[in-house]
Write an enzyme that holds these catalytic residues in place. Structure first.
Site, PDB file in Angstrom:
ATOM      1  N   CYS A 182     -30.957 -44.763  32.074  1.00  0.00           N
ATOM      2  CA  CYS A 182     -29.700 -45.788  30.487  1.00  0.00           C
ATOM      3  C   CYS A 182     -29.217 -44.769  29.081  1.00  0.00           C
ATOM      4  O   CYS A 182     -29.939 -43.417  29.210  1.00  0.00           O
ATOM      5  CB  CYS A 182     -30.791 -47.171  30.055  1.00  0.00           C
ATOM      6  SG  CYS A 182     -32.088 -46.633  29.559  1.00  0.00           S
TER       7      CYS A 182
ATOM      8  N   CYS B  80     -33.215 -43.591  27.856  1.00  0.00           N
ATOM      9  CA  CYS B  80     -33.680 -42.445  28.750  1.00  0.00           C
ATOM     10  C   CYS B  80     -33.195 -41.599  28.042  1.00  0.00           C
ATOM     11  O   CYS B  80     -33.972 -39.769  27.961  1.00  0.00           O
ATOM     12  CB  CYS B  80     -33.297 -43.060  29.945  1.00  0.00           C
ATOM     13  SG  CYS B  80     -34.429 -44.392  30.140  1.00  0.00           S
TER      14      CYS B  80
END
Length: 77
Positions: free
Chosen positions: A11, A14
């Site tokens: 994501c 991340c």
């Protein structure tokens, strides 16, 4: 050499944590191996239920937040 792992499915948070980690490693001049772990079973096996997470030399240092470059640098030095 330190081993640093970024745990998360890929994501935006991340990716930002991975970017900040790479910047911190480069700025500190410390040799390290940075790995991205996206396998949910491997993430859970480390006891992490919220991503992103930062693991340094096998120790979970942060869960569920994007650390700044400075915060990460302090952890790896």
């Amino acid at each position: 050499m330190k081993t640093i792992q970024i745990l998360g499915p890929g994501c935006a948070k991340c990716k930002k944590l991975a970017e900040n980690t790479m910047m911190a490693a480069n700025e500190s001049g410390i040799e390290c191996n940075i790995e991205k772990i996206t396998d949910i079973n491997e993430i859970i096996a480390k006891g992490v239920m919220t991503t992103p997470a930062l693991v340094i030399d096998g120790d979970v240092k942060a869960v569920g937040k994007v650390l700044s470059v400075e915060q990460i640098r302090e952890m790896i030095v």
